[in-house]
Design a protein around this motif. Structure first.
Motif, mmCIF file in Angstrom:
data_model
loop_
_atom_site.group_PDB
_atom_site.id
_atom_site.type_symbol
_atom_site.label_atom_id
_atom_site.label_comp_id
_atom_site.label_asym_id
_atom_site.label_seq_id
_atom_site.Cartn_x
_atom_site.Cartn_y
_atom_site.Cartn_z
ATOM 1 N N ASN A 74 -2.129 44.749 69.918
ATOM 2 C CA ASN A 74 -0.733 45.080 70.217
ATOM 3 C C ASN A 74 -0.042 45.824 69.069
ATOM 4 O O ASN A 74 1.147 46.122 69.157
ATOM 5 N N TYR A 75 -0.790 46.098 67.995
ATOM 6 C CA TYR A 75 -0.209 46.739 66.824
ATOM 7 C C TYR A 75 0.137 48.195 67.147
ATOM 8 O O TYR A 75 -0.683 48.931 67.706
ATOM 9 N N ALA A 76 1.346 48.606 66.799
ATOM 10 C CA ALA A 76 1.824 49.942 67.179
ATOM 11 C C ALA A 76 1.197 51.056 66.349
ATOM 12 O O ALA A 76 1.153 52.211 66.777
ATOM 13 N N GLY A 77 0.691 50.726 65.153
ATOM 14 C CA GLY A 77 0.165 51.751 64.261
ATOM 15 C C GLY A 77 -1.316 52.019 64.477
ATOM 16 O O GLY A 77 -1.930 51.589 65.450
ATOM 17 N N THR A 78 -1.891 52.761 63.523
ATOM 18 C CA THR A 78 -3.314 53.109 63.516
ATOM 19 C C THR A 78 -4.053 52.116 62.626
ATOM 20 O O THR A 78 -3.539 51.720 61.581
ATOM 21 N N VAL A 79 -5.253 51.731 63.039
ATOM 22 C CA VAL A 79 -6.014 50.728 62.283
ATOM 23 C C VAL A 79 -7.426 51.249 62.032
ATOM 24 O O VAL A 79 -8.085 51.768 62.940
ATOM 25 N N LEU A 80 -7.895 51.116 60.776
ATOM 26 C CA LEU A 80 -9.283 51.422 60.420
ATOM 27 C C LEU A 80 -9.881 50.162 59.806
ATOM 28 O O LEU A 80 -9.384 49.657 58.797
ATOM 29 N N ILE A 81 -10.951 49.640 60.429
ATOM 30 C CA ILE A 81 -11.497 48.331 60.067
ATOM 31 C C ILE A 81 -12.940 48.454 59.599
ATOM 32 O O ILE A 81 -13.776 49.042 60.284
ATOM 33 N N VAL A 82 -13.215 47.878 58.437
ATOM 34 C CA VAL A 82 -14.601 47.654 58.020
ATOM 35 C C VAL A 82 -14.935 46.213 58.379
ATOM 36 O O VAL A 82 -14.252 45.280 57.937
ATOM 37 N N SER A 83 -15.943 46.012 59.206
ATOM 38 C CA SER A 83 -16.302 44.654 59.628
ATOM 39 C C SER A 83 -17.729 44.611 60.142
ATOM 40 O O SER A 83 -18.224 45.582 60.722
ATOM 41 N N HIS A 84 -18.391 43.476 59.918
ATOM 42 C CA HIS A 84 -19.706 43.214 60.503
ATOM 43 C C HIS A 84 -19.578 42.338 61.740
ATOM 44 O O HIS A 84 -20.596 41.945 62.322
ATOM 45 N N ASP A 85 -18.341 42.003 62.128
ATOM 46 C CA ASP A 85 -18.101 41.149 63.296
ATOM 47 C C ASP A 85 -18.083 42.023 64.549
ATOM 48 O O ASP A 85 -17.076 42.628 64.901
ATOM 49 N N ARG A 86 -19.221 42.075 65.254
ATOM 50 C CA ARG A 86 -19.366 42.995 66.387
ATOM 51 C C ARG A 86 -18.499 42.575 67.578
ATOM 52 O O ARG A 86 -17.996 43.421 68.320
ATOM 53 N N TYR A 87 -18.323 41.283 67.791
ATOM 54 C CA TYR A 87 -17.472 40.802 68.882
ATOM 55 C C TYR A 87 -16.029 41.244 68.646
ATOM 56 O O TYR A 87 -15.331 41.706 69.552
ATOM 57 N N PHE A 88 -15.584 41.111 67.407
ATOM 58 C CA PHE A 88 -14.252 41.528 66.975
ATOM 59 C C PHE A 88 -14.069 43.030 67.214
ATOM 60 O O PHE A 88 -13.069 43.466 67.806
ATOM 61 N N LEU A 89 -15.058 43.820 66.786
ATOM 62 C CA LEU A 89 -14.977 45.273 66.967
ATOM 63 C C LEU A 89 -15.003 45.653 68.446
ATOM 64 O O LEU A 89 -14.299 46.572 68.871
ATOM 65 N N ASN A 90 -15.824 44.953 69.219
ATOM 66 C CA ASN A 90 -15.912 45.252 70.655
ATOM 67 C C ASN A 90 -14.568 45.099 71.343
ATOM 68 O O ASN A 90 -14.229 45.865 72.248
ATOM 69 N N ARG A 91 -13.802 44.118 70.928
ATOM 70 C CA ARG A 91 -12.526 43.837 71.585
ATOM 71 C C ARG A 91 -11.425 44.794 71.151
ATOM 72 O O ARG A 91 -10.483 45.036 71.910
ATOM 73 N N ILE A 92 -11.527 45.360 69.939
ATOM 74 C CA ILE A 92 -10.386 46.078 69.366
ATOM 75 C C ILE A 92 -10.537 47.597 69.358
ATOM 76 O O ILE A 92 -9.624 48.318 69.748
ATOM 77 N N VAL A 93 -11.713 48.095 68.920
ATOM 78 C CA VAL A 93 -11.772 49.513 68.554
ATOM 79 C C VAL A 93 -12.048 50.429 69.736
ATOM 80 O O VAL A 93 -12.676 50.037 70.726
ATOM 81 N N ASN A 94 -11.555 51.656 69.616
ATOM 82 C CA ASN A 94 -11.824 52.693 70.613
ATOM 83 C C ASN A 94 -12.573 53.873 69.984
ATOM 84 O O ASN A 94 -12.801 54.890 70.617
ATOM 85 N N ARG A 95 -12.947 53.697 68.700
ATOM 86 C CA ARG A 95 -13.648 54.775 67.983
ATOM 87 C C ARG A 95 -14.459 54.125 66.857
ATOM 88 O O ARG A 95 -13.998 53.176 66.224
ATOM 89 N N VAL A 96 -15.670 54.638 66.630
ATOM 90 C CA VAL A 96 -16.524 54.114 65.563
ATOM 91 C C VAL A 96 -16.936 55.262 64.653
ATOM 92 O O VAL A 96 -17.456 56.285 65.117
ATOM 93 N N VAL A 97 -16.676 55.087 63.342
ATOM 94 C CA VAL A 97 -17.136 56.049 62.339
ATOM 95 C C VAL A 97 -18.273 55.382 61.577
ATOM 96 O O VAL A 97 -18.083 54.334 60.951
ATOM 97 N N GLU A 98 -19.455 55.973 61.650
ATOM 98 C CA GLU A 98 -20.631 55.392 60.999
ATOM 99 C C GLU A 98 -20.962 56.164 59.730
ATOM 100 O O GLU A 98 -20.958 57.399 59.719
ATOM 101 N N ILE A 99 -21.243 55.407 58.648
ATOM 102 C CA ILE A 99 -21.738 56.002 57.408
ATOM 103 C C ILE A 99 -23.214 55.647 57.293
ATOM 104 O O ILE A 99 -23.575 54.463 57.241
ATOM 105 N N GLU A 100 -24.067 56.654 57.273
ATOM 106 C CA GLU A 100 -25.507 56.432 57.161
ATOM 107 C C GLU A 100 -26.098 57.479 56.236
ATOM 108 O O GLU A 100 -25.877 58.675 56.435
ATOM 109 N N ASN A 101 -26.824 57.012 55.221
ATOM 110 C CA ASN A 101 -27.405 57.915 54.215
ATOM 111 C C ASN A 101 -26.354 58.843 53.615
ATOM 112 O O ASN A 101 -26.623 60.022 53.328
ATOM 113 N N GLY A 102 -25.141 58.316 53.444
ATOM 114 C CA GLY A 102 -24.067 59.079 52.812
ATOM 115 C C GLY A 102 -23.283 59.976 53.734
ATOM 116 O O GLY A 102 -22.201 60.455 53.381
ATOM 117 N N SER A 103 -23.812 60.246 54.941
ATOM 118 C CA SER A 103 -23.142 61.146 55.880
ATOM 119 C C SER A 103 -22.431 60.340 56.969
ATOM 120 O O SER A 103 -22.714 59.159 57.183
#
Length: 641
Positions: free
Chosen positions: A206-235
């Motif tokens: 319900n938060y009105a702003g923008t949120v960027l989350i670092v988390s290993h909690d996949r259930y938490f991410l599944n419920r909240i996020v609409n976009r995933v930015v992955e860092i792999e091998n520096g890219s």
């Protein structure tokens, strides 16, 4: 667009952490920043906040927008109370209220134009105060603190008395109340229990702003996020959707990348073979052609081999012997600490092959139960009985079973003296300890590294009953998935404590909820627990403040049921529910068929085909008779609930 990162690169010494990382976030986006431990996620957050400068690249925040940041570890000094510290986030609103009261007093003593001037200022300030939800600011502060797991009795506790996790929750509370336009959260669920995590999910949704989350909690991410930015091998790579959508798309991308790399490698090998052959001809023309192909090879943009899951940690759990059917029987278990009663007269059983998760809020006694089972603590009352041929393997979240003065190699060698040096090195390599890493002292290891050592010991134990205390703490997402696969393939029995809901959902066949000092049994995974939580809590773990005498009476009566009776009752309910679903399915199929017959009767060609009309009429009559039977049966079975 509210936040943009363009070509961010960062190195520490000779080690490149980030290279040309680019992504952007729109207003109201809820995004996840994911990657293995050490991928550079926290580094990137610090660059976005300006706490760290990139070697190259640019971070752009829309003009006039604010940024808030929750770091993973907090240093908070001072002797302020929890409530007063969090209140500072809304102090400007409280100051507005004081100014309004001052103006009210002032207006009693002024007239004419002075009154009009003060009144106009009062009206403007009052509007701002209302827009800031000023009349509810105190309850808002209280709501956030309670949501993050602080009881009212904690509000007056001094910051100097808090643990690191509690300080992190205080900082998170202040940050949420500040309401920045862009919220950066580094592992916000690490120090929260299940109830607080669920509260935070709702708050962020319900938060009105923008949120960027670092988390290993996949259930938490599944419920909240609409976009995933992955860092792999520096890219970096951006995926639209929640974590599950990312996981599916990533598998496709990984396969495509691997195929492209493999195709290029085959082409390079082919060209190298041709070049070798041309040179062997040892003629001027063939040598020139070979040199031409060599130049072409030099110009190829080499595709980097993509990381493979199989290249990460490898866990294989195999019991040496099979236990008896009855693995564990607990009767009348009671435990309390000074001024802290945990549970009284609790009983449960575990059968061979079950994977049972114990869940509950922080401080309810989940880890205490495991320590009693493993003999690290004595119960105040009750008995713990293990079945025949039960061999226990224990994973301790605090890693107290590791000797800090030993090296990793010495720890494994001393625990399993029959293993050769080569066997020990092979096992440690499976848990990502290679070369001189095996000679690191236990006391110098990070939490994640200690966890991997403990998992290695667990694998070598060849136990048939695993007791695990928060096994996914400090593991990155890929390592969690590897552990999930290992447990699901394991033929022994597992009992564990965890607050990782995705992990529970993937591995548990049964859940025991420690709620209101009572163990409540759920025969299913975490989704089933959520579905039945309110219903079964009201029956088996009703609080003294239940809404009615009838509910209290039901709670008192059911509270006397032992675990076996609870299990039988839940099995009966599930059987009835399955029968209802089966009846409803058949009703739906017959009703659909009758509608098809009605449509068939309306066709002109059917009206002139007497045999077909008779056949359809007979079928519909039979369907109606069966439907009457099913309606009656549905009412009868439903009433049993």
């Amino acid at each position: 667009m509210i936040l943009s990162c363009q070509n961010i690169s960062k190195s520490f010494g000779t080690e490149t952490i980030l290279k040309d990382v680019s992504f952007h976030l729109e207003e109201h986006d809820k995004a996840a920043l994911i990657g293995v431990n050490g991928a550079g996620k926290s580094t990137l957050l610090r660059i976005i906040t300006g706490a760290l400068s990139p070697d190259s690249g640019e971070v752009t925040l829309t003009h006039g927008k604010t940024l808030g940041y929750l770091a993973q570890y907090q240093e908070m000094e001072g002797d302020e109370t929890i409530y007063n510290e969090v209140k500072k986030a809304r102090q400007y609103v409280l100051d507005m209220e004081q100014e309004l009261r001052s103006m009210e007093e002032q207006m009693k003593n002024v007239t004419g134009s002075d009154y009009d001037r003060v009144m106009e200022k009062y009206t403007q300030l009052g509007h701002r105060f209302e827009m800031e939800n000023g009349y509810a600011v105190e309850s808002e502060i209280t709501g956030v603190l309670k949501g993050l797991g602080f009881a009212e009795a904690d509000f007056d506790r001094r910051l100097s008395t808090l643990s690191g996790g509690q300080k992190t929750r205080v900082v998170l509370g202040k940050l949420l109340l500040t309401k920045p336009d862009v919220l950066l959260l580094d592992e916000p669920t690490n120090h929260l229990d299940l109830t607080s995590i669920e509260w935070l999910e709702t708050y962020l949704l319900n938060y009105a702003g923008t949120v960027l989350i670092v988390s290993h909690d996949r259930y938490f991410l599944n419920r909240i996020v609409n976009r995933v930015v992955e860092i792999e091998n520096g890219s970096s790579m951006t995926f639209v959707g929640n974590y599950s959508a990312y996981s599916e798309k990533k598998a496709i991308v990984r396969k495509s990348q691997y195929n492209a790399w493999l195709k290029q490698q085959n082409e390079i090998k082919h060209q190298e073979a041709v070049i070798t052959k041309l040179k062997q001809f040892n003629r001027e023309k063939s040598i020139k052609r070979a040199e031409s192909r060599e130049k072409m090879l030099d110009k190829i943009d080499l595709i980097e081999k993509p990381a493979e899951v199989s290249a990460d940690m490898r866990i294989e759990l195999h019991p040496r012997t099979e236990s008896g059917k009855d693995v564990l029987t607990v009767k009348g278990l009671t435990k309390a600490f000074p001024n802290l009663p945990l549970f009284t007269d609790q009983s449960f059983e575990i059968k061979r092959g079950e994977r049972v998760a114990i869940i509950g809020n922080n401080g309810t006694g989940k880890s205490t139960i495991l320590k009693i089972l493993t003999g690290l603590l004595e119960p105040d009352a009750g008995t713990v009985t293990f079945g025949s041929k039960v061999h226990i393997g224990y994973y301790d979240q605090e890693q107290q079973l590791l000797d800090p003065s030993k090296t990793i190699f010495e720890q494994i060698s001393d625990d399993y003296p029959t293993l050769s040096n080569t066997e020990i090195r092979n096992v440690l390599a499976a848990f990502l300890f290679t070369n001189d890493d095996v000679f690191k002292l236990i006391k110098s290891l990070s939490g994640g590294e200690r966890g991997r050592v403990s998992l290695a010991r667990l694998m070598l134990s060849e136990a048939n009953f695993l007791i695990l205390d928060e096994p996914t703490n400090h593991l990155d997402i890929i390592s969690k998935e590897i552990l999930e696969d290992a447990l699901n393939e394991y033929t022994g029995t597992v009992l564990y404590v965890s607050h990782d809901r995705y992990f529970i959902n993937q591995t548990a066949t049964r859940i025991i909820d420690l709620n209101n000092r009572t163990l409540v049994n759920y025969i299913g995974n975490y989704d089933y627990y959520l579905e039945k939580k309110d219903e079964l809590t009201a029956i088996y773990a009703a609080t003294p403040a239940a809404d009615s005498a009838e509910t209290n009476q039901a709670g008192d009566t059911a509270g006397k049921l032992d675990w076996k009776a609870q299990k039988e009752e839940q099995a009966r309910i599930r059987k009835i529910e399955n029968e209802i679903k089966k009846i409803e399915k058949e009703i739906g199929e017959l009703e659909d068929r009758n509608r098809e017959i009605d449509e068939e009767f309306l066709k002109p060609e059917t009206g002139t085909d007497l045999p077909k009309c008779q056949k359809l009429s007979k079928e519909q009559t039979s369907n109606n008779e069966r439907l009457e039977e099913l309606y009656e049966k549905w009412e009868e079975v439903s009433s049993q609930l």
